[in-house]
Motif scaffolding. Structure first.
Motif, PDB file in Angstrom:
ATOM      1  N   ALA A 190     -10.530 -87.722 -81.258  1.00 10.03           N
ATOM      2  CA  ALA A 190     -11.211 -87.384 -82.512  1.00 10.03           C
ATOM      3  C   ALA A 190     -12.696 -87.100 -82.288  1.00 10.03           C
ATOM      4  O   ALA A 190     -13.290 -86.316 -83.029  1.00 10.03           O
ATOM      5  CB  ALA A 190     -11.040 -88.510 -83.509  1.00 10.03           C
ATOM      6  N   LEU A 191     -13.289 -87.713 -81.289  1.00 12.21           N
ATOM      7  CA  LEU A 191     -14.725 -87.571 -81.051  1.00 12.21           C
ATOM      8  C   LEU A 191     -15.064 -86.581 -79.943  1.00 12.21           C
ATOM      9  O   LEU A 191     -16.214 -86.502 -79.528  1.00 12.21           O
ATOM     10  CB  LEU A 191     -15.332 -88.937 -80.721  1.00 12.21           C
ATOM     11  CG  LEU A 191     -15.212 -89.986 -81.820  1.00 12.21           C
ATOM     12  CD1 LEU A 191     -15.773 -91.310 -81.339  1.00 12.21           C
ATOM     13  CD2 LEU A 191     -15.902 -89.530 -83.083  1.00 12.21           C
ATOM     14  N   ARG A 192     -14.095 -85.799 -79.510  1.00 16.20           N
ATOM     15  CA  ARG A 192     -14.341 -84.868 -78.411  1.00 16.20           C
ATOM     16  C   ARG A 192     -15.251 -83.736 -78.881  1.00 16.20           C
ATOM     17  O   ARG A 192     -15.355 -83.467 -80.073  1.00 16.20           O
ATOM     18  CB  ARG A 192     -13.026 -84.312 -77.887  1.00 16.20           C
ATOM     19  CG  ARG A 192     -12.389 -83.299 -78.808  1.00 16.20           C
ATOM     20  CD  ARG A 192     -10.972 -82.973 -78.404  1.00 16.20           C
ATOM     21  NE  ARG A 192     -10.440 -81.903 -79.203  1.00 16.20           N
ATOM     22  CZ  ARG A 192     -10.058 -82.016 -80.467  1.00 16.20           C
ATOM     23  NH1 ARG A 192     -10.176 -83.168 -81.084  1.00 16.20           N
ATOM     24  NH2 ARG A 192      -9.579 -80.986 -81.128  1.00 16.20           N
ATOM     25  N   PRO A 193     -15.919 -83.059 -77.947  1.00 20.56           N
ATOM     26  CA  PRO A 193     -16.760 -81.926 -78.320  1.00 20.56           C
ATOM     27  C   PRO A 193     -15.928 -80.817 -78.968  1.00 20.56           C
ATOM     28  O   PRO A 193     -14.844 -80.482 -78.494  1.00 20.56           O
ATOM     29  CB  PRO A 193     -17.335 -81.442 -76.983  1.00 20.56           C
ATOM     30  CG  PRO A 193     -17.223 -82.604 -76.069  1.00 20.56           C
ATOM     31  CD  PRO A 193     -16.025 -83.377 -76.523  1.00 20.56           C
ATOM     32  N   LYS A 219     -15.249 -81.476 -84.509  1.00 17.11           N
ATOM     33  CA  LYS A 219     -15.692 -81.357 -85.904  1.00 17.11           C
ATOM     34  C   LYS A 219     -15.365 -79.976 -86.462  1.00 17.11           C
ATOM     35  O   LYS A 219     -14.909 -79.856 -87.601  1.00 17.11           O
ATOM     36  CB  LYS A 219     -17.182 -81.623 -86.018  1.00 17.11           C
ATOM     37  CG  LYS A 219     -17.694 -81.450 -87.428  1.00 17.11           C
ATOM     38  CD  LYS A 219     -18.975 -82.175 -87.653  1.00 17.11           C
ATOM     39  CE  LYS A 219     -19.567 -81.967 -89.016  1.00 17.11           C
ATOM     40  NZ  LYS A 219     -18.676 -81.930 -90.134  1.00 17.11           N
ATOM     41  N   ARG A 220     -15.575 -78.949 -85.673  1.00 14.83           N
ATOM     42  CA  ARG A 220     -15.276 -77.587 -86.132  1.00 14.83           C
ATOM     43  C   ARG A 220     -13.790 -77.441 -86.431  1.00 14.83           C
ATOM     44  O   ARG A 220     -13.401 -76.885 -87.463  1.00 14.83           O
ATOM     45  CB  ARG A 220     -15.712 -76.566 -85.074  1.00 14.83           C
ATOM     46  CG  ARG A 220     -15.452 -75.126 -85.478  1.00 14.83           C
ATOM     47  CD  ARG A 220     -15.926 -74.135 -84.414  1.00 14.83           C
ATOM     48  NE  ARG A 220     -15.442 -74.436 -83.080  1.00 14.83           N
ATOM     49  CZ  ARG A 220     -14.240 -74.085 -82.612  1.00 14.83           C
ATOM     50  NH1 ARG A 220     -13.402 -73.428 -83.371  1.00 14.83           N
ATOM     51  NH2 ARG A 220     -13.880 -74.384 -81.385  1.00 14.83           N
ATOM     52  N   GLN A 221     -12.944 -77.946 -85.553  1.00 19.04           N
ATOM     53  CA  GLN A 221     -11.503 -77.859 -85.769  1.00 19.04           C
ATOM     54  C   GLN A 221     -11.068 -78.698 -86.966  1.00 19.04           C
ATOM     55  O   GLN A 221     -10.183 -78.302 -87.721  1.00 19.04           O
ATOM     56  CB  GLN A 221     -10.749 -78.281 -84.521  1.00 19.04           C
ATOM     57  CG  GLN A 221     -10.866 -77.280 -83.398  1.00 19.04           C
ATOM     58  CD  GLN A 221     -10.105 -77.711 -82.164  1.00 19.04           C
ATOM     59  OE1 GLN A 221      -9.741 -78.870 -82.025  1.00 19.04           O
ATOM     60  NE2 GLN A 221      -9.879 -76.773 -81.262  1.00 19.04           N
ATOM     61  N   ALA A 222     -11.687 -79.865 -87.165  1.00 17.92           N
ATOM     62  CA  ALA A 222     -11.344 -80.701 -88.306  1.00 17.92           C
ATOM     63  C   ALA A 222     -11.756 -80.020 -89.608  1.00 17.92           C
ATOM     64  O   ALA A 222     -11.026 -80.075 -90.605  1.00 17.92           O
ATOM     65  CB  ALA A 222     -12.009 -82.068 -88.180  1.00 17.92           C
ATOM     66  N   ASP A 223     -12.910 -79.367 -89.596  1.00 19.18           N
ATOM     67  CA  ASP A 223     -13.348 -78.641 -90.786  1.00 19.18           C
ATOM     68  C   ASP A 223     -12.410 -77.478 -91.105  1.00 19.18           C
ATOM     69  O   ASP A 223     -12.088 -77.231 -92.272  1.00 19.18           O
ATOM     70  CB  ASP A 223     -14.775 -78.124 -90.606  1.00 19.18           C
ATOM     71  CG  ASP A 223     -15.805 -79.242 -90.633  1.00 19.18           C
ATOM     72  OD1 ASP A 223     -15.496 -80.325 -91.160  1.00 19.18           O
ATOM     73  OD2 ASP A 223     -16.921 -79.019 -90.114  1.00 19.18           O
ATOM     74  N   GLN A 224     -11.965 -76.773 -90.088  1.00 17.66           N
ATOM     75  CA  GLN A 224     -11.024 -75.673 -90.303  1.00 17.66           C
ATOM     76  C   GLN A 224      -9.698 -76.198 -90.858  1.00 17.66           C
ATOM     77  O   GLN A 224      -9.117 -75.604 -91.768  1.00 17.66           O
ATOM     78  CB  GLN A 224     -10.774 -74.925 -89.001  1.00 17.66           C
ATOM     79  CG  GLN A 224     -11.939 -74.081 -88.545  1.00 17.66           C
ATOM     80  CD  GLN A 224     -11.678 -73.445 -87.186  1.00 17.66           C
ATOM     81  OE1 GLN A 224     -10.712 -73.769 -86.498  1.00 17.66           O
ATOM     82  NE2 GLN A 224     -12.567 -72.536 -86.789  1.00 17.66           N
TER      83      GLN A 224
END
Length: 50
Positions: A29-32, A35-40
């Motif tokens: 969950a904290l990988r680089p 966040k972008r993939q979670a937002d998508q």
């Protein structure tokens, strides 16, 4: 197998396996770029695709 043997296995190695799985989920969950993939993924239900 005997119940006590299975219980001892779950108490020791089962706990270790669950702890490793939890650490892996947190690291995933904290990988680089996560966040972008979670937002998508969060925007999928809101899309107005024809």
């Amino acid at each position: 197998m005997d119940y006590n043997l299975m219980r001892e296995f779950a108490d020791s190695w089962g706990l270790v396996a669950m702890a490793i799985f939890l650490v892996g989920c947190i690291a995933f969950a904290l990988r680089p770029g996560g966040k972008r993939q979670a937002d998508q993924a969060a925007q999928i239900p809101l899309r107005q695709d024809p």
